[in-house]
Design a protein around this motif. Structure first.
Motif, mmCIF file in Angstrom:
data_model
loop_
_atom_site.group_PDB
_atom_site.id
_atom_site.type_symbol
_atom_site.label_atom_id
_atom_site.label_comp_id
_atom_site.label_asym_id
_atom_site.label_seq_id
_atom_site.Cartn_x
_atom_site.Cartn_y
_atom_site.Cartn_z
ATOM 1 N N UNK A 121 18.487 9.135 -0.244
ATOM 2 C CA UNK A 121 18.410 10.204 0.760
ATOM 3 C C UNK A 121 18.237 9.670 2.170
ATOM 4 N N UNK A 122 17.645 8.476 2.327
ATOM 5 C CA UNK A 122 17.465 7.893 3.656
ATOM 6 C C UNK A 122 18.461 6.750 3.895
ATOM 7 N N UNK A 123 19.485 6.667 3.037
ATOM 8 C CA UNK A 123 20.587 5.712 3.187
ATOM 9 C C UNK A 123 20.134 4.261 3.089
ATOM 10 N N UNK A 124 19.129 4.021 2.234
ATOM 11 C CA UNK A 124 18.701 2.650 1.955
ATOM 12 C C UNK A 124 19.270 2.152 0.636
ATOM 13 N N UNK A 125 19.938 3.023 -0.106
ATOM 14 C CA UNK A 125 20.546 2.673 -1.387
ATOM 15 C C UNK A 125 21.903 3.360 -1.471
ATOM 16 N N UNK A 126 22.841 2.819 -2.242
ATOM 17 C CA UNK A 126 24.193 3.413 -2.342
ATOM 18 C C UNK A 126 24.159 4.819 -2.930
ATOM 19 N N UNK A 127 25.152 5.609 -2.572
ATOM 20 C CA UNK A 127 25.246 6.979 -3.073
ATOM 21 C C UNK A 127 25.607 7.030 -4.554
ATOM 22 N N UNK A 128 25.993 5.899 -5.119
ATOM 23 C CA UNK A 128 26.317 5.860 -6.549
ATOM 24 C C UNK A 128 25.081 5.798 -7.440
ATOM 25 N N UNK A 129 23.900 5.562 -6.855
ATOM 26 C CA UNK A 129 22.688 5.378 -7.647
ATOM 27 C C UNK A 129 22.327 6.615 -8.472
ATOM 28 N N UNK A 130 22.359 7.844 -7.926
ATOM 29 C CA UNK A 130 21.978 9.000 -8.767
ATOM 30 C C UNK A 130 22.774 9.109 -10.056
ATOM 31 N N UNK A 131 24.063 8.747 -10.021
ATOM 32 C CA UNK A 131 24.863 8.791 -11.238
ATOM 33 C C UNK A 131 24.461 7.759 -12.262
ATOM 34 N N UNK A 132 23.722 6.718 -11.828
ATOM 35 C CA UNK A 132 23.255 5.688 -12.747
ATOM 36 C C UNK A 132 21.957 6.076 -13.451
ATOM 37 N N UNK A 133 21.180 6.956 -12.841
ATOM 38 C CA UNK A 133 19.862 7.269 -13.396
ATOM 39 C C UNK A 133 19.757 8.706 -13.910
ATOM 40 N N UNK A 134 20.752 9.567 -13.581
ATOM 41 C CA UNK A 134 20.740 10.945 -14.058
ATOM 42 C C UNK A 134 22.103 11.301 -14.633
ATOM 43 N N UNK A 135 22.082 12.223 -15.585
ATOM 44 C CA UNK A 135 23.313 12.793 -16.107
ATOM 45 C C UNK A 135 23.216 14.311 -16.037
ATOM 46 N N UNK A 136 24.356 14.971 -15.955
ATOM 47 C CA UNK A 136 24.380 16.423 -15.882
ATOM 48 C C UNK A 136 24.198 16.997 -17.283
ATOM 49 N N UNK A 137 23.192 17.859 -17.439
ATOM 50 C CA UNK A 137 22.902 18.489 -18.731
ATOM 51 C C UNK A 137 22.755 19.987 -18.508
ATOM 52 N N UNK A 138 22.828 20.738 -19.595
ATOM 53 C CA UNK A 138 22.645 22.189 -19.479
ATOM 54 C C UNK A 138 21.403 22.612 -20.253
ATOM 55 N N UNK A 139 21.114 23.895 -20.201
ATOM 56 C CA UNK A 139 19.869 24.422 -20.745
ATOM 57 C C UNK A 139 19.877 24.548 -22.256
ATOM 58 N N UNK A 140 20.990 24.272 -22.914
ATOM 59 C CA UNK A 140 21.044 24.501 -24.348
ATOM 60 C C UNK A 140 20.186 23.540 -25.144
ATOM 61 N N UNK A 141 19.855 22.376 -24.565
ATOM 62 C CA UNK A 141 19.028 21.430 -25.311
ATOM 63 C C UNK A 141 17.546 21.591 -25.002
ATOM 64 N N UNK A 142 17.179 22.604 -24.208
ATOM 65 C CA UNK A 142 15.781 22.838 -23.887
ATOM 66 C C UNK A 142 15.133 23.731 -24.938
#
Length: 302
Positions: A121-142
């Motif tokens: 968010x403060x541009x100290x790390x590449x924008x590709x990082x969130x895709x490395x640590x999070x995946x898109x999921x939906x509410x069906x597994x909750x």
């Protein structure tokens, strides 16, 4: 460290005892900008320090840690903390004994993901990082309880790396154990400090943060401006000089039974005898060691 405005916070130092700038900035933002507890930033600082140590020992840039968090999890599980300044090494192979459990590793990963997300968010790390640590999921597994009353499908970010924590039963102290602990206390102050934790259900940080004005022991406290009936204490979140902190943002009331009320009476008699009726508004204070009358820290409450 103590911030000039008053509250204390935690930070991370490198091998040269220099502050790690991005980590310090993130922890200050949590403490001051998001009103997180000091103990929260302490836990996050410890988790991030482990990740930075792993990056240094494996010659990785910390901004690229998200790609290899699986390896970091193995390192966490089997690498003990340094002793006498000497770095430990991983001892792979069958029968290796884990030094950190699943719960501890997951807590460290929460801190690492928080730092990496802030760095993006403060541009100290590449924008590709969130895709490395999070995946898109939906509410069906909750679980059904977490899906909300309105229902419907919604999407959320789910951490890529996590361990399944074993289900453990809460080992609540038996009445006989509480009685034994109560009998082992040598003064009324210590007996009172044990009861709100074991019998009322308060955290020790909440007990250490209680003020005398929070305690209402009368059957009817309307004369004090309180409409709650019966003996009780008000648990409030405050900035306390002794480091005590209530995790709940909302103030709430905890009722007291006759045994706890009796312990309050004995403690007040002991405190007034040793310190007089004045002094600190904190409920639990030092009575037997210097500085007398100073509030007890949470660590002093068993």
């Amino acid at each position: 460290m103590v911030i000039p405005s008053g509250p204390s916070n935690w930070t991370v130092l490198d091998d040269d005892l220099e502050v790690v700038a991005i980590t310090d900035q993130w922890l200050r933002n949590l403490r001051l900008g998001r009103d997180r507890a000091e103990l929260t930033t302490k836990a996050y600082a410890g988790g991030v320090a482990l990740c930075l140590r792993w990056c240094r020992s494996t010659r990785r840039e910390w901004t690229a840690a998200g790609r290899d968090l699986g390896l970091f999890m193995v390192w966490l599980k089997y690498t003990p903390a340094p002793r006498d300044g000497a770095a430990s090494v991983v001892r792979p192979g069958p029968g290796a004994v884990p030094v950190r459990g699943e719960r501890r590793i997951n807590r460290v990963l929460v801190a690492v993901r928080g730092l990496l997300s802030y760095a993006v968010s403060v541009r100290e790390a590449p924008r590709s990082v969130p895709g490395q640590i999070y995946e898109l999921a939906d509410s069906r597994d909750l679980p059904a309880e977490a899906q909300g009353e309105n229902g419907g499908l919604f999407y959320r970010l789910r951490p890529v790396h996590s361990l399944r924590e074993p289900e453990t039963q809460v080992d609540r102290a038996e009445d006989a154990e509480l009685v034994a602990m109560f009998a082992a206390c040598r003064n009324a102050r210590d007996r009172l400090s044990a009861l709100p934790v074991g019998r009322v259900g308060l955290r020790r940080g909440q007990v250490a943060g209680l003020r005398r004005s929070d305690v209402h022991l009368l059957p009817d406290s309307r004369a004090l401006g309180c409409d709650y009936q019966g003996a009780h204490v008000h648990v409030r979140r405050r900035e306390n000089g002794n480091g005590a902190w209530s995790k709940s943002r909302q103030a709430w009331v905890a009722p007291l039974d006759f045994l706890v009320v009796s312990a309050f009476d004995l403690y007040y008699e002991e405190r007034n005898r040793l310190l007089g009726s004045g002094g600190s508004d904190f409920l639990l204070v030092n009575l037997f060691r210097a500085p007398l009358g100073e509030p007890m820290p949470p660590e002093a409450i068993g």
